[in-house]
Design a protein around this motif. Structure first.
Motif, PDB file in Angstrom:
ATOM      1  N   ALA A  36      17.203   9.248 -45.321  1.00  0.00           N
ATOM      2  CA  ALA A  36      18.055  10.337 -44.821  1.00  0.00           C
ATOM      3  C   ALA A  36      18.542  11.221 -45.971  1.00  0.00           C
ATOM      4  O   ALA A  36      18.544  12.460 -45.868  1.00  0.00           O
ATOM      5  CB  ALA A  36      19.240   9.755 -44.049  1.00  0.00           C
ATOM      6  N   VAL A  37      18.941  10.611 -47.060  1.00  0.00           N
ATOM      7  CA  VAL A  37      19.416  11.403 -48.214  1.00  0.00           C
ATOM      8  C   VAL A  37      18.271  12.223 -48.795  1.00  0.00           C
ATOM      9  O   VAL A  37      18.453  13.390 -49.171  1.00  0.00           O
ATOM     10  CB  VAL A  37      20.058  10.479 -49.265  1.00  0.00           C
ATOM     11  CG1 VAL A  37      20.182  11.186 -50.610  1.00  0.00           C
ATOM     12  CG2 VAL A  37      21.439  10.040 -48.772  1.00  0.00           C
ATOM     13  N   CYS A  38      17.099  11.626 -48.870  1.00  0.00           N
ATOM     14  CA  CYS A  38      15.946  12.391 -49.377  1.00  0.00           C
ATOM     15  C   CYS A  38      15.690  13.602 -48.486  1.00  0.00           C
ATOM     16  O   CYS A  38      15.426  14.705 -48.977  1.00  0.00           O
ATOM     17  CB  CYS A  38      14.698  11.512 -49.404  1.00  0.00           C
ATOM     18  SG  CYS A  38      14.729  10.248 -50.666  1.00  0.00           S
ATOM     19  N   ARG A  94      21.365  19.180 -59.343  1.00  0.00           N
ATOM     20  CA  ARG A  94      22.472  19.832 -58.649  1.00  0.00           C
ATOM     21  C   ARG A  94      22.378  19.597 -57.150  1.00  0.00           C
ATOM     22  O   ARG A  94      23.400  19.381 -56.484  1.00  0.00           O
ATOM     23  CB  ARG A  94      22.471  21.326 -58.981  1.00  0.00           C
ATOM     24  CG  ARG A  94      22.684  21.560 -60.482  1.00  0.00           C
ATOM     25  CD  ARG A  94      22.833  23.037 -60.782  1.00  0.00           C
ATOM     26  NE  ARG A  94      23.862  23.578 -59.928  1.00  0.00           N
ATOM     27  CZ  ARG A  94      23.733  24.688 -59.204  1.00  0.00           C
ATOM     28  NH1 ARG A  94      22.619  25.381 -59.257  1.00  0.00           N
ATOM     29  NH2 ARG A  94      24.713  25.099 -58.440  1.00  0.00           N
ATOM     30  N   VAL A  95      21.165  19.600 -56.636  1.00  0.00           N
ATOM     31  CA  VAL A  95      21.002  19.347 -55.196  1.00  0.00           C
ATOM     32  C   VAL A  95      21.461  17.937 -54.854  1.00  0.00           C
ATOM     33  O   VAL A  95      22.202  17.719 -53.886  1.00  0.00           O
ATOM     34  CB  VAL A  95      19.538  19.570 -54.779  1.00  0.00           C
ATOM     35  CG1 VAL A  95      19.279  18.977 -53.405  1.00  0.00           C
ATOM     36  CG2 VAL A  95      19.188  21.054 -54.821  1.00  0.00           C
ATOM     37  N   MET A  96      21.036  16.948 -55.631  1.00  0.00           N
ATOM     38  CA  MET A  96      21.404  15.567 -55.322  1.00  0.00           C
ATOM     39  C   MET A  96      22.910  15.380 -55.457  1.00  0.00           C
ATOM     40  O   MET A  96      23.527  14.698 -54.643  1.00  0.00           O
ATOM     41  CB  MET A  96      20.662  14.594 -56.246  1.00  0.00           C
ATOM     42  CG  MET A  96      19.173  14.489 -56.005  1.00  0.00           C
ATOM     43  SD  MET A  96      18.673  13.918 -54.340  1.00  0.00           S
ATOM     44  CE  MET A  96      19.729  12.507 -54.103  1.00  0.00           C
ATOM     45  N   ARG A  97      23.498  15.977 -56.461  1.00  0.00           N
ATOM     46  CA  ARG A  97      24.951  15.867 -56.616  1.00  0.00           C
ATOM     47  C   ARG A  97      25.652  16.484 -55.407  1.00  0.00           C
ATOM     48  O   ARG A  97      26.626  15.941 -54.887  1.00  0.00           O
ATOM     49  CB  ARG A  97      25.394  16.584 -57.894  1.00  0.00           C
ATOM     50  CG  ARG A  97      26.872  16.417 -58.186  1.00  0.00           C
ATOM     51  CD  ARG A  97      27.304  17.290 -59.348  1.00  0.00           C
ATOM     52  NE  ARG A  97      27.094  18.693 -59.019  1.00  0.00           N
ATOM     53  CZ  ARG A  97      27.283  19.711 -59.858  1.00  0.00           C
ATOM     54  NH1 ARG A  97      27.660  19.468 -61.090  1.00  0.00           N
ATOM     55  NH2 ARG A  97      27.067  20.956 -59.472  1.00  0.00           N
ATOM     56  N   HIS A  98      25.145  17.615 -54.961  1.00  0.00           N
ATOM     57  CA  HIS A  98      25.762  18.289 -53.814  1.00  0.00           C
ATOM     58  C   HIS A  98      25.614  17.446 -52.554  1.00  0.00           C
ATOM     59  O   HIS A  98      26.587  17.238 -51.818  1.00  0.00           O
ATOM     60  CB  HIS A  98      25.114  19.660 -53.623  1.00  0.00           C
ATOM     61  CG  HIS A  98      25.670  20.427 -52.470  1.00  0.00           C
ATOM     62  ND1 HIS A  98      26.869  21.085 -52.542  1.00  0.00           N
ATOM     63  CD2 HIS A  98      25.222  20.609 -51.206  1.00  0.00           C
ATOM     64  CE1 HIS A  98      27.125  21.662 -51.371  1.00  0.00           C
ATOM     65  NE2 HIS A  98      26.138  21.399 -50.544  1.00  0.00           N
ATOM     66  N   VAL A  99      24.411  16.969 -52.315  1.00  0.00           N
ATOM     67  CA  VAL A  99      24.166  16.224 -51.078  1.00  0.00           C
ATOM     68  C   VAL A  99      24.938  14.913 -51.084  1.00  0.00           C
ATOM     69  O   VAL A  99      25.600  14.554 -50.093  1.00  0.00           O
ATOM     70  CB  VAL A  99      22.654  16.001 -50.876  1.00  0.00           C
ATOM     71  CG1 VAL A  99      22.388  14.953 -49.807  1.00  0.00           C
ATOM     72  CG2 VAL A  99      21.986  17.329 -50.523  1.00  0.00           C
ATOM     73  N   LEU A 100      24.900  14.196 -52.193  1.00  0.00           N
ATOM     74  CA  LEU A 100      25.657  12.943 -52.243  1.00  0.00           C
ATOM     75  C   LEU A 100      27.155  13.222 -52.263  1.00  0.00           C
ATOM     76  O   LEU A 100      27.938  12.528 -51.624  1.00  0.00           O
ATOM     77  CB  LEU A 100      25.241  12.131 -53.483  1.00  0.00           C
ATOM     78  CG  LEU A 100      23.832  11.531 -53.400  1.00  0.00           C
ATOM     79  CD1 LEU A 100      23.401  10.968 -54.750  1.00  0.00           C
ATOM     80  CD2 LEU A 100      23.768  10.440 -52.330  1.00  0.00           C
ATOM     81  N   GLY A 101      27.551  14.269 -52.998  1.00  0.00           N
ATOM     82  CA  GLY A 101      28.985  14.572 -53.142  1.00  0.00           C
ATOM     83  C   GLY A 101      29.621  15.032 -51.850  1.00  0.00           C
ATOM     84  O   GLY A 101      30.806  14.788 -51.620  1.00  0.00           O
ATOM     85  N   THR A 102      28.869  15.718 -51.004  1.00  0.00           N
ATOM     86  CA  THR A 102      29.450  16.200 -49.757  1.00  0.00           C
ATOM     87  C   THR A 102      29.213  15.228 -48.611  1.00  0.00           C
ATOM     88  O   THR A 102      29.684  15.466 -47.508  1.00  0.00           O
ATOM     89  CB  THR A 102      28.880  17.588 -49.378  1.00  0.00           C
ATOM     90  OG1 THR A 102      27.460  17.484 -49.284  1.00  0.00           O
ATOM     91  CG2 THR A 102      29.237  18.623 -50.431  1.00  0.00           C
ATOM     92  N   SER A 103      28.471  14.164 -48.867  1.00  0.00           N
ATOM     93  CA  SER A 103      28.330  13.139 -47.829  1.00  0.00           C
ATOM     94  C   SER A 103      29.501  12.175 -47.967  1.00  0.00           C
ATOM     95  O   SER A 103      30.274  12.234 -48.893  1.00  0.00           O
ATOM     96  CB  SER A 103      27.010  12.383 -47.998  1.00  0.00           C
ATOM     97  OG  SER A 103      27.131  11.412 -49.009  1.00  0.00           O
ATOM     98  N   GLU A 104      29.617  11.290 -47.021  1.00  0.00           N
ATOM     99  CA  GLU A 104      30.695  10.302 -47.093  1.00  0.00           C
ATOM    100  C   GLU A 104      30.235   9.062 -47.852  1.00  0.00           C
ATOM    101  O   GLU A 104      30.970   8.096 -47.967  1.00  0.00           O
ATOM    102  CB  GLU A 104      31.110   9.898 -45.667  1.00  0.00           C
ATOM    103  CG  GLU A 104      31.605  11.048 -44.813  1.00  0.00           C
ATOM    104  CD  GLU A 104      32.950  11.565 -45.301  1.00  0.00           C
ATOM    105  OE1 GLU A 104      33.882  10.758 -45.451  1.00  0.00           O
ATOM    106  OE2 GLU A 104      33.057  12.787 -45.563  1.00  0.00           O
TER     107      GLU A 104
END
Lengths: 427, 427, 427
Positions: free
Chosen positions: B337-339, B266-276
């Motif tokens: 950066a994503v990590c 869920r964290v990865m989906r959120h971080v990737l999903g809210t990034s550009e």
């Protein structure tokens, strides 16, 4: 449509009567409002003393106002409370002074982007005083000295709210709530009050299953006061609806309860979804009207909110543009109609238990089924009986049956009545 | 971007330093790799003897190689291990022989469809020897006798892996794992190693909530060895991430854990999903890197995998085309950066309990809410406070709040800090 | 296709043999039908006396008919039971009278919108008599006196149904049911009977896991009678399928069980979804064939229904247009093929437990995995093994594995067999 239109006209009349009063979260404006509402439906009025602890809050001092104005050097009133209750910042402290415009400006509230409208502003919990006026009025004021007077009192007194109860066959309650704290604003919330009043009158004629409790209370502090004083009653509240912004020309908007799938949420979705009305169904947010309090996590009641255009969704929101011309008899009649449809479903939505669950019961010998077999046109009423029998396993209510079968709720409820009459299901 | 770009350049430098070493699942190449990593972050190196039973597996003999070549009749080396560690089949037995090309062919591996590239091949558990070369090189070899020599040893020794631990405020662990067994392949997995190293350095500065454990181990047998030797520690692993193929120019790919909805997912989906960022989120499959072991049903850890282009998804995969030019400083900086963003969310994602859950607490008197009411612009920070209060019922964490409210996680976390400071919520 | 086409031709032959018989919910037509079915598969025939209480119903009197006609003044038969069993209202009382056409009309059933077709009508539970004829025939009848004769008997007797059982390795049962009460109608349900017969023959050769019970019974009252007399056996029924309208040229239609996600529902969705066939999957409704009884809430069995065009979905439904030309050998062969595929999946769909769930077991040393590592073409069979190992946690069956992995069920089942043979999983 005739009775509905008549109700619409009467609701609009009520809005016009209530409009001039200067309501706030306490004070005589609320009492005068409840007096008028009391002409339509009997009310039990509660007065809660200043200083009473209510949940995390304290009932504030009571605010009353008799007059307020800004007068120019010639004594002419350039801003006058007598013209509109909006002109005074709610809960303004008394003031009587003369000061130059430059100094006065810090106490003046306008809407630069809507220069012809007067904003609605309050300062309940921060001692202050002020006036609200249109940007155009402000721009026209010449520099110079102005007399400023607010003849208000802020003193120990009471918070006022009222209840109207329609007793049902069971003690379980449905709560209908609308805020009565906004001054001369028609959609927010005189239209909600008017719809609530006529909804109560309609429900009283229908001898409902649930006990319906109508709450007329100031926003936030009123709902919190009611919740604080009714901790045991809250346990009996099964469903609820907050009525707000109920009269503008926009399409209907239902805001779900915090639970998201409470029975009232499903009922509203069904009624709006099966009507021809354009509408929106919005997810819960913890901002809005008193659903915020009813849905706070400690209570988490199944309380949604019905509006037409939601708060802050129209330019007239919280301005002098929200006047009786902004709301219509037709819109209020439509909101009322949806409330009546929804409560008709809610009130009949019960779970039954199929008493003959092994195989189908023989409907024919009970006169419930056409006896001439082999025809391919299974009638809707018979389908409804089969669906009620199929789903009456203790897990599903009549609304479940209507949704899964795609049949009208009324047809399903009638089928349940027929099966109940034949002793095939029990509540 | 400047510090990030600098980190990218330093990661690329690390890739280039590690590239020439001949790594395998055991042996001195792994040790040399860990020596270099140890220059960046302190490591605890473990040596596990050959024959040790680890879960269903046994630690194999240790393989070391000093030289290997195919020489033609004139003594010229036509395939030379000194040029690239890929030229020798991993775990090749020693051989010293002369044989005709026809006989040698059974031991030569090429990529006929990618004739200029050298494949990567191993034979860990099936005794064999062989060479890998380009199809073009093979095609150019004249018939005749060739000298074949592999100066390797396969003997009892050790399997080597290393850990780097960043102590947190709690003993619950987050594991970051990358395989160190592939020889001269840059994306698979020197880029993963480099990102892990710089992620560890960044986390160490942040005094994190969780204890972070970085694992540098050979693929499959290394993860299995760690799991076998840490059965009690595994119970404390709450989340994890496998880093692989972390440096190519493709878009980021997150592969979910076997659970599919673990918190890291869920964290990865959120971080990737809210990034550009363009990105892919793939479902779990039991093929891939060491998430296979961490997610095996007996452990079923919440461990996902972050790559750019996933394994076998690029033509250079497992060939000499996967060299330092194939990975970029920018791509590794982006993965890093994503990590960091993801672990920042994971590390702050906690559940709170609203200590004033009945009605809204009065934020105003606590200085948490603007005191001038009636304005329609509810600010984001206040909305975040209302959302945290509404959902802090013991069932929802801050990531739930961010996802349901649509507010940025940072805003939600700041609101939780403010409410915590005011004593309105507790962890 | 050859054997399948052969089966299709033989099924069509069976339809043609059964077509002329006058079946009803009781009587010699049912017995004659079962006699013919018994030439293909052994049947155990049950006779249940009139008056027997079966669940909420009572076994009715037995109806038999020898002759029936309407004759004109000249003695010519203008409507003749000998031409088609449809011409008589099912369960018609005996009558022998002469009456004018005007009086006779109350007993005549036609299809004004389909003037050339004879309708199918019954009156099982309402004493009546009548004839069915085409509107064209009726329109051609001159006024005048007609002789009306129905040589029927309605008297205490029996309700007849039959079972065919294929013993399995376990006592858990799969039930296949088809109604045998419709007279000269080919698709409804001689095609269903024919598919059931040839499905039984095919299953018998396969030594199935489950015990398969085929039920040939009159609609509604037959299923209810079986359920009433098999209350203990019902507890062993794990899955079931009702076959009806199985032979027309339309695409296949599967109707889910009341549960909606019973194993048979998932199997049928998988088999139809992974085939190239156009098809429909319909939700359960409590109207249709005997799935109504098996899925009544007291039983709630996992029983779906397979048809081509569902009941009432084609103009020929319940008319003389549903004759042997309306059904085809190809369509019945296709229905049979899907049944066989579905039962092949159902019969092999079991849950296994991974006996080596911590990390992957080492497939290589068990000969289950290619020993030469590093190649990117992971083979489907190996992927299937990894998926079976990953999901064999006691929660997932092989169909889950097939659906989540996207691999063919057969491949997954073969992988499970290999792993079971290697002792890595147990049932």
């Amino acid at each position: 449509m005739a009775p509905m239109t008549a109700a619409g006209e009467r609701m609009h009349e009520l809005v016009r009567r209530l409009y001039p009063l200067c309501r706030s979260i306490t004070g005589d404006g609320v009492r005068a409002t409840l007096d008028i509402v009391g002409e339509y439906i009997p009310l039990r009025v509660h007065e809660v003393p200043t200083g009473t602890q209510v949940l995390d809050w304290t009932v504030p001092q009571e605010w009353n106002i008799r007059d307020a104005y800004i007068a120019d050097a010639a004594g002419g009133r350039v801003v006058d409370f007598a013209e509109s209750s909006l002109h005074v910042l709610g809960y303004s402290l008394p003031v009587s002074a003369t000061m130059p415009l430059a100094e006065l400006r810090a106490h003046l509230h306008t809407l630069p982007d809507q220069p012809s409208l007067v904003p609605y502003r309050t300062s309940y919990y921060q001692p202050d005083w002020g006036f609200c006026l249109s940007q155009e009025t402000l721009d026209a004021l010449p520099d110079g000295e102005y007399e400023v007077r607010i003849d208000s009192t802020l003193a120990d007194g009471h918070l006022t709210y009222a209840e109207h109860v329609i007793p049902g066959r069971v003690a379980d309650e449905v709560i209908v709530s609308c805020h009565v704290c906004h001054p001369s604003l028609a959609n927010d919330n005189l239209a909600g009050i008017a719809v609530a009043v006529f909804l109560a009158r309609a429900l009283a004629e229908e001898k409902p299953h649930y006990t319906y409790r109508f709450l007329f209370a100031p926003g936030t502090i009123g709902a919190i006061t009611w919740l604080a004083r009714n901790r045991e009653r809250v346990e009996r509240v099964r469903h609820g609806l907050v009525l707000a912004c109920a009269g503008d020309r926009g399409e209907l908007t239902y805001k779900r309860s915090r639970r998201g799938d409470a029975e009232i949420d499903r009922v509203m979705r069904h009624v709006l979804g099966t009507s021809e009305r354009p509408h929106r169904i919005n997810e819960f947010t913890p901002y809005g009207y008193d659903e915020r309090q009813f849905c706070s996590p400690g209570f988490d009641l199944g309380v949604g909110s019905l509006s037409r255009t939601p708060y802050a969704g129209y330019p007239e929101y919280h301005t002098s543009g929200d006047n009786p011309d902004f709301v219509t008899a037709e819109a209020m009649a439509d909101t009322l109609a949806v409330c009546r449809e929804a409560f008709a479903v809610l009130d009949r939505n019960r779970r039954y238990l199929n008493l003959s669950p092994h195989g189908e019961p023989q409907l024919g010998r009970r006169g419930l089924y056409e006896s001439l077999g082999g025809r391919s046109d299974a009638k809707q009423a018979q389908m409804a009986m089969l669906w009620v029998l199929s789903l009456s396993d203790g897990e599903h209510g009549l609304l479940d049956v209507a949704e899964r079968s795609g049949l009208p709720f009324d047809t399903v409820a009638a089928a349940a009545d027929a099966l109940h009459g034949a002793g095939l299901i029990k509540a």
